[in-house]
Design a protein around this motif. Sequence first.
Motif, PDB file in Angstrom:
ATOM      1  N   LYS A   1       0.834  -1.126  -0.040  1.00 15.13           N
ATOM      2  CA  LYS A   1      -0.111   0.009  -0.158  1.00 15.13           C
ATOM      3  C   LYS A   1       0.893   1.222  -0.023  1.00 15.13           C
ATOM      4  CE  LYS A   1      -3.901  -2.026   2.608  1.00 15.13           C
ATOM      5  NZ  LYS A   1      -4.694  -1.803   3.780  1.00 15.13           N
ATOM      6  N   LYS A   2       0.546   1.993  -0.816  1.00 18.19           N
ATOM      7  CA  LYS A   2       1.404   3.500  -1.033  1.00 18.19           C
ATOM      8  C   LYS A   2       1.306   4.184   0.333  1.00 18.19           C
ATOM      9  CE  LYS A   2      -1.654   6.607  -2.937  1.00 18.19           C
ATOM     10  NZ  LYS A   2      -1.828   7.722  -3.959  1.00 18.19           N
ATOM     11  N   ASP A   3       0.318   3.800   1.180  1.00 18.17           N
ATOM     12  CA  ASP A   3       0.395   4.468   2.516  1.00 18.17           C
ATOM     13  C   ASP A   3       1.274   4.199   3.413  1.00 18.17           C
ATOM     14  OD1 ASP A   3      -1.046   6.738   4.097  1.00 18.17           O
ATOM     15  OD2 ASP A   3      -1.703   5.118   5.132  1.00 18.17           O
ATOM     16  N   HIS A   4       1.794   2.957   3.144  1.00 17.78           N
ATOM     17  CA  HIS A   4       2.873   2.358   3.964  1.00 17.78           C
ATOM     18  C   HIS A   4       4.126   2.634   3.692  1.00 17.78           C
ATOM     19  CE1 HIS A   4      -0.086  -1.221   5.299  1.00 17.78           C
ATOM     20  NE2 HIS A   4      -0.444  -0.214   5.641  1.00 17.78           N
ATOM     21  N   LEU A   5       4.398   3.433   2.603  1.00 16.63           N
ATOM     22  CA  LEU A   5       5.596   3.717   2.359  1.00 16.63           C
ATOM     23  C   LEU A   5       6.173   5.191   2.721  1.00 16.63           C
ATOM     24  CD1 LEU A   5       8.231   3.265   0.044  1.00 16.63           C
ATOM     25  CD2 LEU A   5       7.035   4.406  -1.554  1.00 16.63           C
ATOM     26  N   TYR A   6       7.005   5.194   3.633  1.00 23.53           N
ATOM     27  CA  TYR A   6       7.534   6.584   4.139  1.00 23.53           C
ATOM     28  C   TYR A   6       8.949   6.843   3.626  1.00 23.53           C
ATOM     29  CZ  TYR A   6       4.297   5.284   7.765  1.00 23.53           C
ATOM     30  OH  TYR A   6       3.201   5.033   8.697  1.00 23.53           O
ATOM     31  N   LEU A   7       9.006   8.028   3.230  1.00 26.39           N
ATOM     32  CA  LEU A   7      10.184   8.703   2.463  1.00 26.39           C
ATOM     33  C   LEU A   7      10.921   9.797   3.088  1.00 26.39           C
ATOM     34  CD1 LEU A   7       8.404   8.908  -1.125  1.00 26.39           C
ATOM     35  CD2 LEU A   7       9.916   6.914  -0.399  1.00 26.39           C
ATOM     36  N   LEU A   8      12.231   9.799   3.078  1.00 23.61           N
ATOM     37  CA  LEU A   8      13.104  10.664   3.551  1.00 23.61           C
ATOM     38  C   LEU A   8      14.028  11.133   2.567  1.00 23.61           C
ATOM     39  CD1 LEU A   8      14.090   9.470   7.177  1.00 23.61           C
ATOM     40  CD2 LEU A   8      12.646  11.421   6.680  1.00 23.61           C
ATOM     41  N   THR A   9      14.071  12.432   2.280  1.00 16.49           N
ATOM     42  CA  THR A   9      15.046  12.942   1.116  1.00 16.49           C
ATOM     43  C   THR A   9      15.878  14.085   1.849  1.00 16.49           C
ATOM     44  OG1 THR A   9      13.549  14.581   0.255  1.00 16.49           O
ATOM     45  CG2 THR A   9      13.817  12.618  -1.068  1.00 16.49           C
ATOM     46  N   GLY A  10      17.048  14.084   1.901  1.00 18.38           N
ATOM     47  CA  GLY A  10      18.151  14.706   2.700  1.00 18.38           C
ATOM     48  C   GLY A  10      19.258  15.343   2.018  1.00 18.38           C
ATOM     49  N   ALA A  11      19.916  16.290   2.594  1.00 18.50           N
ATOM     50  CA  ALA A  11      21.341  16.863   1.905  1.00 18.50           C
ATOM     51  C   ALA A  11      22.221  16.783   3.105  1.00 18.50           C
ATOM     52  CB  ALA A  11      20.742  18.281   1.359  1.00 18.50           C
ATOM     53  N   ILE A  12      23.571  16.381   2.705  1.00 24.00           N
ATOM     54  CA  ILE A  12      24.698  16.420   3.608  1.00 24.00           C
ATOM     55  C   ILE A  12      25.514  17.971   3.336  1.00 24.00           C
ATOM     56  CG2 ILE A  12      26.770  15.506   4.305  1.00 24.00           C
ATOM     57  CD1 ILE A  12      25.503  12.767   3.291  1.00 24.00           C
ATOM     58  N   PRO A  13      25.406  18.848   4.241  1.00 24.03           N
ATOM     59  CA  PRO A  13      25.937  20.282   3.969  1.00 24.03           C
ATOM     60  C   PRO A  13      27.506  20.019   3.879  1.00 24.03           C
ATOM     61  CG  PRO A  13      24.728  20.359   6.011  1.00 24.03           C
ATOM     62  CD  PRO A  13      24.954  18.792   5.612  1.00 24.03           C
ATOM     63  N   SER A  14      27.989  21.013   3.134  1.00 26.32           N
ATOM     64  CA  SER A  14      29.530  21.132   2.755  1.00 26.32           C
ATOM     65  C   SER A  14      30.066  22.389   3.249  1.00 26.32           C
ATOM     66  CB  SER A  14      29.943  20.922   1.250  1.00 26.32           C
ATOM     67  OG  SER A  14      29.341  21.977   0.495  1.00 26.32           O
ATOM     68  N   SER A  15      31.383  22.665   3.146  1.00 30.69           N
ATOM     69  CA  SER A  15      31.760  23.868   3.563  1.00 30.69           C
ATOM     70  C   SER A  15      31.796  24.957   2.316  1.00 30.69           C
ATOM     71  CB  SER A  15      33.260  23.726   4.099  1.00 30.69           C
ATOM     72  OG  SER A  15      34.044  23.238   2.787  1.00 30.69           O
ATOM     73  N   VAL A  16      31.344  24.668   1.137  1.00 37.63           N
ATOM     74  CA  VAL A  16      31.060  25.499   0.305  1.00 37.63           C
ATOM     75  C   VAL A  16      29.799  26.281   0.434  1.00 37.63           C
ATOM     76  CG1 VAL A  16      30.987  25.718  -2.246  1.00 37.63           C
ATOM     77  CG2 VAL A  16      32.315  24.110  -1.582  1.00 37.63           C
ATOM     78  N   ARG A  17      29.943  27.724   0.393  1.00 32.42           N
ATOM     79  CA  ARG A  17      28.779  28.630   0.655  1.00 32.42           C
ATOM     80  C   ARG A  17      28.390  29.300  -0.600  1.00 32.42           C
ATOM     81  NH1 ARG A  17      26.517  27.549   6.038  1.00 32.42           N
ATOM     82  NH2 ARG A  17      28.243  26.248   7.041  1.00 32.42           N
ATOM     83  N   VAL A  18      27.125  29.533  -0.690  1.00 29.57           N
ATOM     84  CA  VAL A  18      26.672  30.383  -1.829  1.00 29.57           C
ATOM     85  C   VAL A  18      26.636  31.687  -1.002  1.00 29.57           C
ATOM     86  CG1 VAL A  18      24.586  30.887  -3.266  1.00 29.57           C
ATOM     87  CG2 VAL A  18      25.282  28.686  -2.742  1.00 29.57           C
ATOM     88  N   LYS A  19      27.534  32.719  -1.718  1.00 24.23           N
ATOM     89  CA  LYS A  19      27.506  34.134  -1.289  1.00 24.23           C
ATOM     90  C   LYS A  19      27.847  34.318   0.230  1.00 24.23           C
ATOM     91  CE  LYS A  19      24.216  36.141  -4.454  1.00 24.23           C
ATOM     92  NZ  LYS A  19      23.046  36.836  -4.735  1.00 24.23           N
ATOM     93  N   GLY A  20      28.889  33.297   0.768  1.00 23.81           N
ATOM     94  CA  GLY A  20      29.238  33.194   2.027  1.00 23.81           C
ATOM     95  C   GLY A  20      28.148  32.919   3.053  1.00 23.81           C
ATOM     96  N   LYS A  21      26.946  32.142   2.583  1.00 23.62           N
ATOM     97  CA  LYS A  21      25.663  32.338   3.535  1.00 23.62           C
ATOM     98  C   LYS A  21      24.942  30.804   3.664  1.00 23.62           C
ATOM     99  CE  LYS A  21      21.316  34.130   4.680  1.00 23.62           C
ATOM    100  NZ  LYS A  21      20.191  35.330   4.296  1.00 23.62           N
ATOM    101  N   VAL A  22      24.654  30.249   2.391  1.00 25.04           N
ATOM    102  CA  VAL A  22      23.924  29.187   2.018  1.00 25.04           C
ATOM    103  C   VAL A  22      24.905  27.733   1.738  1.00 25.04           C
ATOM    104  CG1 VAL A  22      21.896  27.965   0.916  1.00 25.04           C
ATOM    105  CG2 VAL A  22      22.147  30.290   1.335  1.00 25.04           C
ATOM    106  N   SER A  23      24.818  27.169   2.412  1.00 24.42           N
ATOM    107  CA  SER A  23      25.728  25.588   2.252  1.00 24.42           C
ATOM    108  C   SER A  23      25.218  25.000   0.949  1.00 24.42           C
ATOM    109  CB  SER A  23      25.903  24.881   3.339  1.00 24.42           C
ATOM    110  OG  SER A  23      26.644  23.650   3.169  1.00 24.42           O
ATOM    111  N   VAL A  24      26.344  24.447  -0.047  1.00 26.56           N
ATOM    112  CA  VAL A  24      26.136  23.793  -0.999  1.00 26.56           C
ATOM    113  C   VAL A  24      26.184  22.209  -0.604  1.00 26.56           C
ATOM    114  CG1 VAL A  24      26.955  23.305  -3.455  1.00 26.56           C
ATOM    115  CG2 VAL A  24      26.901  25.528  -2.639  1.00 26.56           C
ATOM    116  N   PRO A  25      25.217  21.197  -0.931  1.00 28.81           N
ATOM    117  CA  PRO A  25      25.374  20.231  -0.385  1.00 28.81           C
ATOM    118  C   PRO A  25      26.450  19.204  -1.017  1.00 28.81           C
ATOM    119  CG  PRO A  25      23.041  20.719  -1.011  1.00 28.81           C
ATOM    120  CD  PRO A  25      24.035  21.612  -1.407  1.00 28.81           C
ATOM    121  N   GLU A  26      27.230  18.555  -0.287  1.00 28.71           N
ATOM    122  CA  GLU A  26      28.251  17.586  -0.826  1.00 28.71           C
ATOM    123  C   GLU A  26      27.566  16.148  -1.567  1.00 28.71           C
ATOM    124  OE1 GLU A  26      29.902  14.580   2.512  1.00 28.71           O
ATOM    125  OE2 GLU A  26      30.720  16.731   2.437  1.00 28.71           O
ATOM    126  N   SER A  27      26.271  15.987  -1.241  1.00 25.53           N
ATOM    127  CA  SER A  27      25.434  14.849  -1.658  1.00 25.53           C
ATOM    128  C   SER A  27      24.078  15.024  -1.259  1.00 25.53           C
ATOM    129  CB  SER A  27      26.338  13.466  -1.032  1.00 25.53           C
ATOM    130  OG  SER A  27      26.210  13.587   0.201  1.00 25.53           O
TER     131      SER A  27
END
Length: 478
Positions: A194-220
């Motif tokens: 049942k599709k209601d039984h499917l739980y999904l997690l999507t995520g990002a691993i932060p890196s030291s690279v920053r957009v405009k010195g503020k927002v972290s660009v994910p490494e993966s």
Amino acid sequence: EWTMRTSIVFLLCISVFPGFSQGRVVREDETGFAECNVFFPGQVPPEGFTEPFHVKICQQYNKEPRFATLYSTKDKIPLYSAFKFTKPAQSEEENWLVEPQIDDPENDLHEMVPEADIIGTVANLGANQALTSDYVGSGYERGLLNPSLLHEEDFQMATYTLTNAVPLSPALRKSWHRDIGKVVEQALIPHCSKKDHLYLLTGAIPSSVRVKGKVSVPESLWLAACCDGPEGWSLGLVKKVNDENSLADLTVGELEKQLLAEVHLFKGNCGKDKQNQEKREAVLQAVSQIRSGEQVETTDNQETKDSGWVRKVAGIVATPFIKLLELLIYIFVELVKFVFYFLWLVVKRVCGTVLDGLYSLWSGLVSYLKAISMVLISIPYDVGRVIVNILLGFLQIVQDVVSLTYRILSIPVGFVLHLAAFPYHSICAIPSVLKDIATGLGGTFSLVIDATAAVLHGFYYLAAHIVKRFVPKGSSDD
């Protein structure tokens, strides 16, 4: 004044159009993600994300929980979003929102709003979250961790929030949304009872690279899936940012080791001891086909496979009618959107005009009451000032009369006194004058006698001295 009126119009129009996306920042005293705990197996969120800059957000739409987000105010990106598949979206309409309470917990806004509507009204806006300006001219686009294409239209507004976005290159953003969509629709959903039984997690691993010195660009980027039901299974996928075509599969345990220490994504490891390995192998095979660019077969029935060409022919024949129907639906939707947009402008203009009139009326009433109050307050003051001036004038008149009287009376009094004193000072002074004359004459006479005696005595002394000097002394008899 303009900001106040704009805020009132905005709130009124939200009440007219209740279908507004909301995101509630979960308080520390609440368990997990509050209403959004339903997006986790057993309603237990992942464990191990305990940093003070991790903020829990229950993303809502039409007052219904849509998905959960764990946001990093340090990296200005979400660490993961938890959701369930609803159905593929037919179209996408971007309307980016921000979460005011992340930057200003004391403000009165409890829903996500367009960034332009709260500039200047929310303190420290952008201090703890990314803004649209952080992406402009950076070469990065806003990539959704929870892709909107996996949800029906009613859910899409909630996904277009900057608390669900990470900076991705245009090519990576496109491949991430494409791969996740295919994996969920073609590999995960068909192999969960049942599709209601499917739980999904999507995520990002932060890196030291920053957009405009503020927002972290994910490494993966990563995906974790749990089919929590009969013949259940779990799966992890990782996409490297530096390789847009990569899509590595691994176990949830292996994925957890790439995240923070002591992280557990699913309660009880998604029933690891009871997982169906055959189902998991089927899912991995489907993922492999997606990775290689092949079309995934969703059934093992040979008869269905053999009838594939029939469906293709029917699809070719039906395609023009389907396209025509899609065109008609698109035109109808656009007309409805145009009507609603027109009504929105009318309501906005009417609300603005009414509020402007009410504000002007209120301002005039306040000014009128203020003027009347000032007049009423000034009356006792003016009366008191007039009375004081009258008293001061009367006292000045009395003073002038007394001074004039004194001056008039002082002239004859002085004259009389001087006249009366004249005989005393003139007649009574005669004896004193005669006495002074007699004293003067007596003194003069005495002085002459004394002077004559002194002269004679001098001559006598001189003659005696000369005689003693030049005449010889004789005998005593002589």
